[in-house]
Design a protein around this motif. Structure first.
Motif, PDB file in Angstrom:
ATOM      1  N   THR A  75       4.890  13.595  19.710  1.00  0.00           N
ATOM      2  CA  THR A  75       3.620  13.817  20.393  1.00  0.00           C
ATOM      3  C   THR A  75       3.663  15.162  21.104  1.00  0.00           C
ATOM      4  OG1 THR A  75       4.408  12.678  22.351  1.00  0.00           O
ATOM      5  CG2 THR A  75       3.213  11.360  20.741  1.00  0.00           C
ATOM      6  N   LEU A  76       2.511  15.600  21.552  1.00  0.00           N
ATOM      7  CA  LEU A  76       2.438  16.863  22.279  1.00  0.00           C
ATOM      8  C   LEU A  76       3.045  16.703  23.667  1.00  0.00           C
ATOM      9  CD1 LEU A  76      -1.198  17.948  21.380  1.00  0.00           C
ATOM     10  CD2 LEU A  76       0.927  18.863  20.448  1.00  0.00           C
ATOM     11  N   PRO A  77       3.598  17.762  24.223  1.00  0.00           N
ATOM     12  CA  PRO A  77       4.144  17.688  25.577  1.00  0.00           C
ATOM     13  C   PRO A  77       3.063  17.288  26.584  1.00  0.00           C
ATOM     14  CG  PRO A  77       4.814  19.715  24.493  1.00  0.00           C
ATOM     15  CD  PRO A  77       3.807  19.060  23.598  1.00  0.00           C
ATOM     16  N   GLU A  78       3.484  16.635  27.659  1.00  0.00           N
ATOM     17  CA  GLU A  78       2.533  16.129  28.650  1.00  0.00           C
ATOM     18  C   GLU A  78       1.747  17.230  29.346  1.00  0.00           C
ATOM     19  OE1 GLU A  78       4.136  13.328  31.405  1.00  0.00           O
ATOM     20  OE2 GLU A  78       5.204  12.259  29.812  1.00  0.00           O
ATOM     21  N   ASP A  79       2.320  18.427  29.464  1.00  0.00           N
ATOM     22  CA  ASP A  79       1.628  19.487  30.182  1.00  0.00           C
ATOM     23  C   ASP A  79       0.594  20.224  29.320  1.00  0.00           C
ATOM     24  OD1 ASP A  79       3.559  20.676  28.609  1.00  0.00           O
ATOM     25  OD2 ASP A  79       4.110  22.191  30.084  1.00  0.00           O
ATOM     26  N   TYR A  80       0.400  19.798  28.068  1.00  0.00           N
ATOM     27  CA  TYR A  80      -0.628  20.390  27.226  1.00  0.00           C
ATOM     28  C   TYR A  80      -1.988  19.835  27.619  1.00  0.00           C
ATOM     29  CZ  TYR A  80       2.291  22.760  23.750  1.00  0.00           C
ATOM     30  OH  TYR A  80       3.142  23.608  23.115  1.00  0.00           O
ATOM     31  N   ARG A  81      -2.979  20.693  27.649  1.00  0.00           N
ATOM     32  CA  ARG A  81      -4.343  20.270  27.905  1.00  0.00           C
ATOM     33  C   ARG A  81      -5.103  20.423  26.596  1.00  0.00           C
ATOM     34  NH1 ARG A  81      -9.127  23.002  30.200  1.00  0.00           N
ATOM     35  NH2 ARG A  81      -7.844  24.868  30.049  1.00  0.00           N
ATOM     36  N   GLU A  82      -5.605  19.326  26.076  1.00  0.00           N
ATOM     37  CA  GLU A  82      -6.274  19.336  24.773  1.00  0.00           C
ATOM     38  C   GLU A  82      -7.641  19.997  24.886  1.00  0.00           C
ATOM     39  OE1 GLU A  82      -8.144  15.922  22.057  1.00  0.00           O
ATOM     40  OE2 GLU A  82      -6.013  15.684  22.479  1.00  0.00           O
ATOM     41  N   LEU A  83      -7.867  21.002  24.048  1.00  0.00           N
ATOM     42  CA  LEU A  83      -9.160  21.682  24.004  1.00  0.00           C
ATOM     43  C   LEU A  83      -9.985  21.209  22.811  1.00  0.00           C
ATOM     44  CD1 LEU A  83      -8.005  25.294  24.880  1.00  0.00           C
ATOM     45  CD2 LEU A  83      -8.972  23.557  26.408  1.00  0.00           C
ATOM     46  N   GLN A  84      -9.307  21.022  21.696  1.00  0.00           N
ATOM     47  CA  GLN A  84      -9.971  20.533  20.499  1.00  0.00           C
ATOM     48  C   GLN A  84      -8.916  19.875  19.641  1.00  0.00           C
ATOM     49  OE1 GLN A  84     -12.316  23.362  18.315  1.00  0.00           O
ATOM     50  NE2 GLN A  84     -12.219  22.163  16.451  1.00  0.00           N
ATOM     51  N   ARG A  85      -9.281  18.787  18.976  1.00  0.00           N
ATOM     52  CA  ARG A  85      -8.315  18.101  18.117  1.00  0.00           C
ATOM     53  C   ARG A  85      -8.950  17.855  16.749  1.00  0.00           C
ATOM     54  NH1 ARG A  85      -4.754  13.021  19.682  1.00  0.00           N
ATOM     55  NH2 ARG A  85      -3.855  14.674  20.900  1.00  0.00           N
ATOM     56  N   GLU A  86      -8.332  18.413  15.727  1.00  0.00           N
ATOM     57  CA  GLU A  86      -8.735  18.162  14.349  1.00  0.00           C
ATOM     58  C   GLU A  86      -7.645  17.435  13.586  1.00  0.00           C
ATOM     59  OE1 GLU A  86      -9.829  21.927  12.675  1.00  0.00           O
ATOM     60  OE2 GLU A  86     -11.661  22.035  13.868  1.00  0.00           O
ATOM     61  N   TYR A  87      -6.463  17.361  14.169  1.00  0.00           N
ATOM     62  CA  TYR A  87      -5.308  16.750  13.520  1.00  0.00           C
ATOM     63  C   TYR A  87      -4.822  15.612  14.395  1.00  0.00           C
ATOM     64  CZ  TYR A  87      -0.719  16.297  11.403  1.00  0.00           C
ATOM     65  OH  TYR A  87       0.393  15.806  10.772  1.00  0.00           O
ATOM     66  N   ARG A  88      -4.830  14.387  13.859  1.00  0.00           N
ATOM     67  CA  ARG A  88      -4.378  13.231  14.627  1.00  0.00           C
ATOM     68  C   ARG A  88      -2.871  13.097  14.523  1.00  0.00           C
ATOM     69  NH1 ARG A  88      -7.701   8.116  13.264  1.00  0.00           N
ATOM     70  NH2 ARG A  88      -6.388   7.339  14.924  1.00  0.00           N
ATOM     71  N   ILE A  89      -2.230  12.855  15.664  1.00  0.00           N
ATOM     72  CA  ILE A  89      -0.785  12.707  15.700  1.00  0.00           C
ATOM     73  C   ILE A  89      -0.424  11.244  15.483  1.00  0.00           C
ATOM     74  CG2 ILE A  89       1.262  12.863  17.161  1.00  0.00           C
ATOM     75  CD1 ILE A  89       0.031  15.308  18.434  1.00  0.00           C
ATOM     76  N   GLY A  90       0.555  11.013  14.660  1.00  0.00           N
ATOM     77  CA  GLY A  90       1.045   9.667  14.393  1.00  0.00           C
ATOM     78  C   GLY A  90       2.156   9.747  13.372  1.00  0.00           C
ATOM     79  N   GLY A  91       2.802   8.639  13.137  1.00  0.00           N
ATOM     80  CA  GLY A  91       3.870   8.601  12.152  1.00  0.00           C
ATOM     81  C   GLY A  91       3.321   8.356  10.758  1.00  0.00           C
ATOM     82  N   TYR A  92       4.241   8.235   9.807  1.00  0.00           N
ATOM     83  CA  TYR A  92       3.877   7.982   8.414  1.00  0.00           C
ATOM     84  C   TYR A  92       4.624   6.756   7.912  1.00  0.00           C
ATOM     85  CZ  TYR A  92       1.796  12.606   8.393  1.00  0.00           C
ATOM     86  OH  TYR A  92       1.020  13.682   8.678  1.00  0.00           O
ATOM     87  N   LEU A  93       3.966   6.006   7.049  1.00  0.00           N
ATOM     88  CA  LEU A  93       4.584   4.835   6.432  1.00  0.00           C
ATOM     89  C   LEU A  93       4.000   4.658   5.044  1.00  0.00           C
ATOM     90  CD1 LEU A  93       6.278   2.202   6.493  1.00  0.00           C
ATOM     91  CD2 LEU A  93       4.273   1.084   7.494  1.00  0.00           C
ATOM     92  N   ARG A  94       4.885   4.535   4.060  1.00  0.00           N
ATOM     93  CA  ARG A  94       4.443   4.300   2.679  1.00  0.00           C
ATOM     94  C   ARG A  94       5.510   3.483   1.982  1.00  0.00           C
ATOM     95  NH1 ARG A  94       0.532   7.270  -0.761  1.00  0.00           N
ATOM     96  NH2 ARG A  94       0.265   5.831  -2.482  1.00  0.00           N
ATOM     97  N   LYS A  95       5.075   2.483   1.192  1.00  0.00           N
ATOM     98  CA  LYS A  95       6.012   1.631   0.456  1.00  0.00           C
ATOM     99  C   LYS A  95       5.639   1.616  -1.017  1.00  0.00           C
ATOM    100  CE  LYS A  95       7.103  -1.411   4.286  1.00  0.00           C
ATOM    101  NZ  LYS A  95       7.382  -2.789   4.675  1.00  0.00           N
ATOM    102  N   PHE A  96       6.703   1.576  -1.860  1.00  0.00           N
ATOM    103  CA  PHE A  96       6.528   1.523  -3.304  1.00  0.00           C
ATOM    104  C   PHE A  96       7.438   0.450  -3.874  1.00  0.00           C
ATOM    105  CE2 PHE A  96       5.890   5.903  -1.987  1.00  0.00           C
ATOM    106  CZ  PHE A  96       4.698   6.229  -2.608  1.00  0.00           C
ATOM    107  N   ASN A  97       6.958  -0.267  -4.868  1.00  0.00           N
ATOM    108  CA  ASN A  97       7.820  -1.171  -5.629  1.00  0.00           C
ATOM    109  C   ASN A  97       8.534  -0.325  -6.665  1.00  0.00           C
ATOM    110  OD1 ASN A  97       7.045  -3.536  -4.300  1.00  0.00           O
ATOM    111  ND2 ASN A  97       5.233  -3.720  -5.573  1.00  0.00           N
TER     112      ASN A  97
END
Length: 128
Positions: A75-97
């Motif tokens: 995640t972004l550091p706590e002292d960052y002040r968000e001005l605009q967000r076009e990219y959502r932060i999160g993890g990735y998960l994908r499963k294949f047989n």
């Protein structure tokens, strides 16, 4: 000329959130990384887009015929002040047989510039 422009289609690049009943241990969304899969006579190659994932936070697991790709994005550091967000932060998960015709001991992975490339070599009996 304008007819040609009307035929151009743009793919939706919105991130798809993982929809699962499993409990989450993080207060972050998990996204489904987009993948391309290629096959040759020797191997299957999986190329997954996982921007923001470091080698240390990447997990690749092959168990009971299920290949699981998991990547944590910081995640972004706590002292960052968000001005605009076009990219959502999160993890990735994908499963294949995965077929048992894959040589699990020979799997290799590289992560460069947010792109994970997995080489899944075919077992000898699966090669032509």
């Amino acid at each position: 000329m304008s007819e040609e422009l009307n035929e151009i289609q743009v793919d939706d690049t919105e991130k798809q959130i993982v929809e699962t009943e499993a409990e989450r241990t993080r207060d972050q969304p998990a996204f489904v990384p987009r993948v391309d899969i290629y096959e040759t006579e020797e191997a299957i190659t999986v190329v997954a887009d996982m921007p923001g994932v470091s080698r240390e936070s990447l997990e690749i697991d092959l168990r009971e015929g299920v290949l699981t790709l998991t990547g944590k994005v910081e995640t972004l550091p706590e002292d960052y002040r968000e001005l605009q967000r076009e990219y959502r932060i999160g993890g990735y998960l994908r499963k294949f047989n995965i077929s048992d015709k894959i040589d699990a001991d020979g799997i290799t992975a590289t992560l460069k510039d947010g792109v994970l490339t997995l080489a899944l070599p075919k077992a000898e009996e699966a090669r032509p």
